[in-house]
Design a protein around this motif. Structure first.
Motif, short mmCIF file in Angstrom:
data_model
loop_
_atom_site.label_atom_id
_atom_site.label_comp_id
_atom_site.label_asym_id
_atom_site.label_seq_id
_atom_site.Cartn_x
_atom_site.Cartn_y
_atom_site.Cartn_z
N LEU A 195 19.30 4.06 -14.97
CA LEU A 195 17.84 3.53 -14.44
C LEU A 195 17.80 2.00 -14.70
CD1 LEU A 195 15.39 6.13 -15.74
CD2 LEU A 195 16.10 6.08 -13.46
N LYS A 196 17.34 1.41 -13.62
CA LYS A 196 17.07 -0.34 -14.00
C LYS A 196 15.80 -0.41 -13.34
CE LYS A 196 19.52 -1.90 -10.01
NZ LYS A 196 20.50 -2.82 -9.72
N LEU A 197 15.10 -1.44 -13.92
CA LEU A 197 13.82 -2.15 -13.33
C LEU A 197 13.86 -3.64 -13.84
CD1 LEU A 197 11.00 -1.99 -12.18
CD2 LEU A 197 10.18 -1.52 -14.43
N ASN A 198 13.43 -4.48 -12.83
CA ASN A 198 13.26 -5.97 -12.92
C ASN A 198 11.95 -6.33 -13.00
OD1 ASN A 198 13.00 -6.41 -10.44
ND2 ASN A 198 15.06 -7.05 -10.06
N ASN A 199 11.53 -7.52 -13.21
CA ASN A 199 10.29 -8.23 -13.29
C ASN A 199 9.69 -8.59 -11.98
OD1 ASN A 199 12.41 -10.24 -13.25
ND2 ASN A 199 10.51 -11.73 -13.66
N HIS A 200 10.51 -8.25 -10.79
CA HIS A 200 10.16 -8.59 -9.49
C HIS A 200 9.73 -6.93 -8.96
CE1 HIS A 200 11.55 -12.53 -9.75
NE2 HIS A 200 12.91 -12.19 -10.05
N GLY A 201 9.55 -5.87 -9.79
CA GLY A 201 9.46 -4.55 -9.06
C GLY A 201 10.42 -4.01 -8.51
N SER A 220 22.28 7.77 -5.30
CA SER A 220 21.20 6.62 -6.00
C SER A 220 20.19 6.06 -4.98
CB SER A 220 22.34 5.44 -6.06
OG SER A 220 22.62 4.65 -4.78
N SER A 221 19.05 5.81 -5.64
CA SER A 221 18.05 5.22 -4.63
C SER A 221 17.34 4.06 -5.38
CB SER A 221 16.67 6.33 -4.65
OG SER A 221 16.22 6.67 -5.92
N GLU A 222 16.63 3.11 -4.55
CA GLU A 222 16.10 1.88 -4.97
C GLU A 222 14.88 1.64 -4.18
OE1 GLU A 222 17.49 -2.71 -5.99
OE2 GLU A 222 18.81 -1.22 -5.58
N PHE A 223 13.84 1.37 -4.99
CA PHE A 223 12.42 1.01 -4.29
C PHE A 223 11.50 0.00 -4.96
CE2 PHE A 223 11.52 4.42 -6.81
CZ PHE A 223 10.12 4.01 -7.52
N ASP A 224 10.84 -0.75 -4.18
CA ASP A 224 9.77 -1.89 -4.69
C ASP A 224 8.61 -1.24 -5.15
OD1 ASP A 224 8.69 -4.23 -5.29
OD2 ASP A 224 9.18 -5.13 -3.12
N THR A 225 8.55 -1.38 -6.44
CA THR A 225 7.13 -0.77 -7.17
C THR A 225 5.86 -1.53 -6.67
OG1 THR A 225 7.45 -1.94 -8.90
CG2 THR A 225 8.52 0.43 -9.08
N LYS A 226 6.14 -2.84 -6.36
CA LYS A 226 4.95 -3.79 -5.91
C LYS A 226 4.80 -3.59 -4.34
CE LYS A 226 5.99 -7.09 -9.46
NZ LYS A 226 6.10 -8.67 -9.86
N ALA A 227 5.47 -2.79 -3.55
CA ALA A 227 5.31 -2.57 -2.09
C ALA A 227 5.68 -1.18 -1.79
CB ALA A 227 5.91 -3.69 -1.23
N LEU A 228 4.92 -0.54 -2.42
CA LEU A 228 5.34 1.03 -2.16
C LEU A 228 5.43 1.62 -0.99
CD1 LEU A 228 3.35 2.50 -5.16
CD2 LEU A 228 5.78 1.87 -5.05
N GLU A 229 4.70 0.79 0.16
CA GLU A 229 4.57 1.14 1.72
C GLU A 229 6.13 1.00 2.18
OE1 GLU A 229 3.84 -3.16 1.45
OE2 GLU A 229 3.08 -1.20 0.29
N LYS A 230 7.02 0.35 1.46
CA LYS A 230 8.30 0.07 2.07
C LYS A 230 9.07 1.28 1.84
CE LYS A 230 8.59 -4.99 1.59
NZ LYS A 230 9.48 -6.07 1.03
N THR A 231 10.19 1.60 2.85
CA THR A 231 10.97 2.74 2.65
C THR A 231 11.90 2.51 1.70
OG1 THR A 231 10.66 3.32 5.05
CG2 THR A 231 12.54 4.29 4.04
#
Length: 242
Positions: A195-201, A220-231
């Motif tokens: 797992l990994k998480l950065n300050n840009h979400g 693997s998967s990766e998503f933007d926690t600050k823009a959850l509407e993105k795929t």
């Protein structure tokens, strides 16, 4: 006793692998074969964003001489081939120094690249790593002095499969900081979660399973926690080695 980096490129590699390796956004299939004569053959197929490409790579290594041949095939079957050879030394000058005191290893490294016609420096990088049996800390000054990256890795087991990692990177020209935390956990001897998480979400996760010795299935998967509407991005890889 722990071992320090043998080359400059090894400085900070432990943290980089934990935070970047196996985080995929495409689908990859790879098969490798080796022979006692020093010949290695690898075939790979990658599908990304609806496009497919493949390549066949061969490498021959004898002492400090190596020759590589790679043929790439794009989605529209436009092949191109390249042949490279390296004899005895790196193209960019490197300086490496490793000192061991007790169970701690201190490694210093520097690397520079230049144009042969003008003699001007095209890149210069320097770094330091302190390695202990259960941890490693590195500081790298790169991009011609424009970025500085500090990382710390702490291992939870003797095999160094379960680990925690933190990294801080600053780009001076833009005053931008990137802070990333992550780690890996061995569910069992054959299954690894990262797992990994950065300050840009940006949040990423990896599940890797060794189906047979040296052969891995990775999802693997990766998503933007600050823009959850993105795929979210998803990737998969199958690597088979003898």
């Amino acid at each position: 006793m722990s071992k320090g980096p043998g080359l400059f490129s090894d400085i900070g590699k432990k943290a980089k692998d934990l935070l970047t390796k196996d985080y995929l956004s495409d689908h990859k299939f790879s098969v490798s074969t080796y022979s006692e004569s020093g010949v290695a053959l690898t075939t790979s197929t990658v599908k990304k964003a609806g496009y497919s490409s493949g390549d066949v790579a061969a490498q021959y290594i004898y002492k400090n001489t190596s020759a590589d041949l790679k043929v790439d095939t794009e989605n529209y079957f436009h092949p191109h081939a390249s042949l490279t050879a390296a004899v005895g030394h790196n193209q960019a000058p490197q300086i490496d120094l490793t000192v061991t005191l007790g169970t701690s290893t201190f490694a210093l490294g520097a690397e520079a690249g230049y144009e042969t016609t003008s003699g001007k420096l095209t890149k210069y990088t320097a770094g330091i790593t302190v390695t202990k049996p259960d941890s490693s800390i590195s500081v790298i000054l790169g991009n011609k002095g424009d970025t500085i990256t500090a990382s710390y890795v702490h291992y939870m087991d003797e095999l160094k499969k379960s680990a925690a990692v933190g990294e801080i990177a600053r780009k001076f020209s833009t005053n931008e900081n990137t802070i990333t935390v992550g780690g890996s956990y061995a569910i069992d001897p054959l299954t690894l979660v990262k797992l990994k998480l950065n300050n840009h979400g940006s949040l990423g996760a990896v599940l890797q399973h060794e189906v047979i010795r040296k052969s891995f299935v990775t999802i693997s998967s990766e998503f933007d926690t600050k823009a959850l509407e993105k795929t979210p991005k998803f990737g998969a890889s199958l690597i088979l080695k003898p």
